[in-house]
Design a protein around this motif. Structure first.
Motif, short mmCIF file in Angstrom:
data_model
loop_
_atom_site.label_atom_id
_atom_site.label_comp_id
_atom_site.label_asym_id
_atom_site.label_seq_id
_atom_site.Cartn_x
_atom_site.Cartn_y
_atom_site.Cartn_z
N TYR A 37 -6.97 -9.57 -15.77
CA TYR A 37 -6.90 -9.84 -14.07
C TYR A 37 -5.42 -10.20 -14.52
CZ TYR A 37 -11.48 -7.93 -13.99
OH TYR A 37 -12.90 -6.49 -14.46
N ASP A 38 -5.12 -11.01 -15.20
CA ASP A 38 -3.90 -11.66 -14.64
C ASP A 38 -2.50 -10.49 -15.32
OD1 ASP A 38 -5.16 -13.45 -13.83
OD2 ASP A 38 -4.76 -14.51 -16.07
N GLY A 39 -1.90 -10.53 -14.02
CA GLY A 39 -0.52 -9.44 -14.31
C GLY A 39 -0.89 -8.35 -14.92
N PHE A 40 -1.71 -7.73 -13.33
CA PHE A 40 -1.59 -6.43 -13.90
C PHE A 40 -0.55 -6.08 -13.18
CE2 PHE A 40 -3.78 -8.48 -9.80
CZ PHE A 40 -2.74 -7.39 -8.43
N ARG A 41 -0.23 -4.27 -13.16
CA ARG A 41 0.88 -4.01 -12.81
C ARG A 41 0.08 -1.98 -11.78
NH1 ARG A 41 5.24 -1.00 -17.03
NH2 ARG A 41 3.15 0.12 -17.28
N LEU A 42 1.00 -2.44 -10.90
CA LEU A 42 0.80 -1.33 -10.52
C LEU A 42 1.32 0.00 -10.96
CD1 LEU A 42 1.44 -2.38 -6.36
CD2 LEU A 42 -0.86 -1.83 -7.63
N LEU A 43 0.96 1.28 -10.42
CA LEU A 43 1.12 2.51 -10.70
C LEU A 43 1.62 3.87 -9.49
CD1 LEU A 43 -1.59 2.98 -14.15
CD2 LEU A 43 0.77 2.02 -14.27
N ASP A 44 2.49 4.48 -10.35
CA ASP A 44 2.74 5.31 -9.53
C ASP A 44 1.42 6.51 -8.86
OD1 ASP A 44 3.67 7.45 -8.07
OD2 ASP A 44 5.61 7.45 -8.41
N ALA A 60 7.69 1.68 -7.70
CA ALA A 60 8.74 1.13 -7.30
C ALA A 60 8.10 1.59 -6.12
CB ALA A 60 9.55 1.77 -8.09
N THR A 61 8.71 0.87 -5.21
CA THR A 61 8.91 0.61 -3.47
C THR A 61 10.06 1.47 -3.70
OG1 THR A 61 10.33 -0.98 -3.81
CG2 THR A 61 8.31 -1.94 -3.68
N PRO A 62 10.03 2.33 -2.04
CA PRO A 62 10.65 3.33 -2.25
C PRO A 62 11.82 2.89 -1.66
CG PRO A 62 8.77 3.15 -0.09
CD PRO A 62 8.92 2.03 -1.62
N ASP A 63 13.14 3.11 -1.71
CA ASP A 63 14.71 3.16 -1.04
C ASP A 63 14.81 3.51 -0.11
OD1 ASP A 63 16.05 5.23 -2.69
OD2 ASP A 63 16.23 4.49 -4.42
N SER A 64 16.11 3.98 0.28
CA SER A 64 16.13 3.94 1.74
C SER A 64 16.31 5.54 2.00
CB SER A 64 18.33 3.72 2.11
OG SER A 64 18.88 4.17 1.47
#
Length: 193
Positions: A37-44, A60-64
């Protein structure tokens, strides 16, 4: 077997991460069972789920330039997320997103076909959610082409676009404490009946 509150919280988070992993929304670290559970990664959530052989992509966070919906921070901070039904939250998100809209913001008018296909909001969910949100002051609803009893005037005469409710988020209303606002609205409704 006794478990401390911290142990229970850790198990709760691990259970949530396992469920998100099964839904392909997070990627857990393979290998070491103690550190999975350490360092899990969010997926699109839009990438690869419906296409065989395609890879899952990191979130990835949305950009402008990316389109995204925006609800006021007070939606979370004032506790609205905890007191609203799922159908009410989905309806708020639909209005904030506005895909399939007939009008320009700040009002949206989304036909029932688009509401169902794009957002999964059927007639029953919609007809119970929008009056409650209006009663809480979170949503302004303008009924178009309706009789006093709610029936559509001239139903079937055109494509129906002229009879779609106009909806608008009332951002300032989210600043009120949710629990007290909902309790008062329900009490007022009961007093009227």
């Amino acid at each position: 077997m006794y478990r401390t509150p911290l142990d229970k919280k850790v198990r709760h988070v691990q259970s949530a991460l396992n469920a998100l992993s099964a839904a392909h929304l997070v990627e857990l670290v393979p290998g070491n069972k103690r550190r999975v559970y350490d360092g899990f990664r969010l997926l699109d959530e839009r990438a690869g789920l419906n296409r065989e052989g395609s890879a899952l992509l990191p979130y990835a966070t949305p950009d402008s330039e990316d389109s995204c919906l925006a609800l006021p921070a007070s939606f979370i901070n004032e506790g609205w997320i905890h007191v609203l039904e799922d159908s009410e939250i989905v309806l708020l998100m639909m209005v904030a997103c506005g895909i399939g809209n007939l009008e320009t913001l700040p009002q949206v008018a989304i036909p029932s076909r688009v509401r169902l296909l794009k957002y999964g909001i059927g007639r029953d969910s919609y007809s119970t959610a929008h009056p409650m949100l209006a009663q809480f002051g979170l949503l302004e609803v303008e009924e178009i082409g309706r009789q006093d009893d709610g029936r559509v005037l001239g139903y079937g005469d055109d494509d129906g676009a002229a009879h779609v409710h106009r909806l608008r988020l009332m951002d300032d209303a989210f600043e009120k404490p949710a629990r007290e606002t909902v309790t008062k609205a329900i009490k007022d409704a009961l007093d009227r009946s």
